[in-house]
Design a protein around this motif. Sequence first.
Motif, PDB file in Angstrom:
ATOM      1  N   CYS A 107     -43.708  34.286  29.416  1.00  0.00           N
ATOM      2  CA  CYS A 107     -44.655  33.171  29.151  1.00  0.00           C
ATOM      3  C   CYS A 107     -44.755  31.665  29.255  1.00  0.00           C
ATOM      4  N   SER A 108     -43.885  31.038  29.518  1.00  0.00           N
ATOM      5  CA  SER A 108     -43.556  29.462  29.924  1.00  0.00           C
ATOM      6  C   SER A 108     -42.625  29.864  30.876  1.00  0.00           C
ATOM      7  N   GLY A 109     -42.111  28.171  31.206  1.00  0.00           N
ATOM      8  CA  GLY A 109     -41.233  28.430  32.311  1.00  0.00           C
ATOM      9  C   GLY A 109     -39.850  27.847  32.364  1.00  0.00           C
ATOM     10  N   SER A 110     -40.202  27.485  30.349  1.00  0.00           N
ATOM     11  CA  SER A 110     -38.614  26.891  29.882  1.00  0.00           C
ATOM     12  C   SER A 110     -38.144  28.586  29.520  1.00  0.00           C
ATOM     13  N   GLU A 111     -38.908  30.056  29.349  1.00  0.00           N
ATOM     14  CA  GLU A 111     -38.202  31.059  29.262  1.00  0.00           C
ATOM     15  C   GLU A 111     -37.942  31.977  30.380  1.00  0.00           C
ATOM     16  N   ALA A 112     -38.480  31.504  31.719  1.00  0.00           N
ATOM     17  CA  ALA A 112     -38.163  31.654  33.530  1.00  0.00           C
ATOM     18  C   ALA A 112     -36.796  31.012  33.506  1.00  0.00           C
ATOM     19  N   ASN A 113     -37.161  29.677  32.953  1.00  0.00           N
ATOM     20  CA  ASN A 113     -35.559  29.132  33.068  1.00  0.00           C
ATOM     21  C   ASN A 113     -34.450  29.860  32.049  1.00  0.00           C
ATOM     22  N   ASP A 114     -34.582  30.173  31.085  1.00  0.00           N
ATOM     23  CA  ASP A 114     -33.980  31.380  29.653  1.00  0.00           C
ATOM     24  C   ASP A 114     -33.740  32.346  30.713  1.00  0.00           C
ATOM     25  N   LEU A 115     -34.951  33.028  31.432  1.00  0.00           N
ATOM     26  CA  LEU A 115     -34.386  34.366  32.140  1.00  0.00           C
ATOM     27  C   LEU A 115     -33.168  34.184  33.033  1.00  0.00           C
ATOM     28  N   ALA A 116     -33.704  33.305  33.541  1.00  0.00           N
ATOM     29  CA  ALA A 116     -32.703  33.671  35.076  1.00  0.00           C
ATOM     30  C   ALA A 116     -31.634  33.017  34.458  1.00  0.00           C
ATOM     31  N   VAL A 117     -30.795  32.067  34.244  1.00  0.00           N
ATOM     32  CA  VAL A 117     -30.108  32.063  33.795  1.00  0.00           C
ATOM     33  C   VAL A 117     -28.951  32.210  32.793  1.00  0.00           C
ATOM     34  N   ARG A 118     -29.815  33.385  32.311  1.00  0.00           N
ATOM     35  CA  ARG A 118     -28.683  35.229  31.753  1.00  0.00           C
ATOM     36  C   ARG A 118     -28.964  35.675  31.991  1.00  0.00           C
ATOM     37  N   ILE A 119     -29.696  35.802  33.153  1.00  0.00           N
ATOM     38  CA  ILE A 119     -29.216  36.903  34.735  1.00  0.00           C
ATOM     39  C   ILE A 119     -27.971  35.668  35.506  1.00  0.00           C
ATOM     40  N   ALA A 120     -27.746  35.089  35.426  1.00  0.00           N
ATOM     41  CA  ALA A 120     -27.488  34.566  36.181  1.00  0.00           C
ATOM     42  C   ALA A 120     -25.344  34.987  35.952  1.00  0.00           C
ATOM     43  N   LYS A 121     -25.652  34.281  33.996  1.00  0.00           N
ATOM     44  CA  LYS A 121     -24.340  34.822  33.036  1.00  0.00           C
ATOM     45  C   LYS A 121     -24.053  36.615  33.691  1.00  0.00           C
ATOM     46  N   HIS A 122     -24.913  36.777  33.288  1.00  0.00           N
ATOM     47  CA  HIS A 122     -24.783  38.446  33.745  1.00  0.00           C
ATOM     48  C   HIS A 122     -24.177  38.931  34.779  1.00  0.00           C
ATOM     49  N   HIS A 123     -24.401  38.806  36.287  1.00  0.00           N
ATOM     50  CA  HIS A 123     -24.167  38.605  37.438  1.00  0.00           C
ATOM     51  C   HIS A 123     -22.889  37.993  37.495  1.00  0.00           C
ATOM     52  N   THR A 124     -22.840  37.115  36.996  1.00  0.00           N
ATOM     53  CA  THR A 124     -21.077  36.437  37.297  1.00  0.00           C
ATOM     54  C   THR A 124     -20.242  36.737  37.277  1.00  0.00           C
ATOM     55  N   GLY A 125     -20.389  36.684  35.316  1.00  0.00           N
ATOM     56  CA  GLY A 125     -19.323  36.752  34.429  1.00  0.00           C
ATOM     57  C   GLY A 125     -19.068  35.535  34.171  1.00  0.00           C
ATOM     58  N   LYS A 126     -20.046  34.305  34.570  1.00  0.00           N
ATOM     59  CA  LYS A 126     -19.022  33.118  34.169  1.00  0.00           C
ATOM     60  C   LYS A 126     -20.101  32.248  33.719  1.00  0.00           C
ATOM     61  N   ASN A 127     -19.988  31.288  33.043  1.00  0.00           N
ATOM     62  CA  ASN A 127     -20.922  30.462  32.063  1.00  0.00           C
ATOM     63  C   ASN A 127     -21.570  29.645  32.551  1.00  0.00           C
TER      64      ASN A 127
END
Length: 449
Positions: free
Chosen positions: A132-152
């Motif tokens: 719904c928003s850019g904030s939500e898009a960036n939130d989701l993108a970083v969630r995906i990145a953390k899951h993909h890498t196993g890093k924070n």
Amino acid sequence: MTKSSDGAPINIGMVNGFNPNDLGRLSPQMQDAIRRRQALLGPAYRLMYANPVEIQRASGVHMYDAAGNEYLDAYNNVASVGHCHPRVVADVHRQMQTLCTHTRYVQDGILDFAADILPTFGAPIEHIMFTCSGSEANDLAVRIAKHHTGKNGVIITSEAYHGNSELTSGFSPSLGRGSRLGVFVRRISAPDSYRMDPAEIGRQLAAEVAREIAELERRGDGIAAFIADSLFSSDGIYSHPVDVLGPVAEVVRAAGGLFIADEVQAGFGRSGDRLWGYQRHGIAPDMVTMGKPMGNGYPVAAVAMAPHAIRSFGADTRYFNTYGGNSVAIAAAQSVFNVIRDEKLMENAARIGAKIKDGLKALAAKDGRIGDVRGTGLYIGAEFVKADGGKTPDSATALAVVDGLRQRRVLISATGYHANTLKIRPPLVFSDADVDRLLTQLEDTLRSV
């Protein structure tokens, strides 16, 4: 807080904002409206400008107050194709009369739009998910990145803004010191082309990223993602050079992290020479986030990604958003995308933006307070400095100019670490006549400040 040119702290959240202590100098009607607003909405909301503007309607690049006074909107990228664009309004209205439901049903609209927009990113981007928003898009993108890498770990630029959710506010330092950064966040310098050697910026930023990755690893974690707005909007608008992000991406990927291009402000043709800002740097991000301009005011945003970025996330979890990508949101996004293409608004951004920059440079040649003019397309900055020959930021003058333009019914804002750079970011339908009005009123304002 950050610091002004004289060393005094500036709360970025209140830059170019209304001071509630000045309520008594406003008209009785405005005082009543603000008191009602404070009582009903609470203390966290902010109003723009020392003398707030009450807006009742808008069309194109013009906004109108309760008395019918017209304002030139040289600031609002949310209405990317102009306020109340008739084609977008008609398309959204038609869809609202037909169906508005979520993505768990098979619908052609979302697939047609995905098929239209995905090829514009180029390889390796193949998938898109809606929010719904850019904030939500960036939130989701970083969630995906953390899951993909196993890093924070997340690395950002000095004054970045990436959103206001719990996660994204944690890597949005431009919100001010009152908004805490996450313990997983590291910052690097902004690419200050006014003060740094342009030939060295890419190398310097890559070296800073490498140091921050080493620090993250030393603390037992590592890097999940580097995220950047390629126009570095909140850092002060740095559009050139365009070889800055390539070296950074190499360092990030060598450490196992993902590169996220935040196109909320830089995308949809605003730069005038590419549809997406990261393309100016010749890089291929792992994920691309979009927001504000995508629906011309309707809340629709997205994350586009390469298959490798989403593979493990998609296998291990699920994504669902009741409103993200609903049928009306997609109608808005499709309509805006069509208008940008059919009305050649990227080309308009290039031509009109060049005219604004030329006019600003002419003013700078006569007024030494404008130390630098930079930007591309319809995202332009004019940095104010003190007349000491040392490129000392002058936030007081910049904010006085913003207020002076507001008094002349031209709406812009300020940006950067010191809030000393005018942020000129109008709808993409800005015209030659609008440029003339903007520059004329700016020149008049400069004479009075």
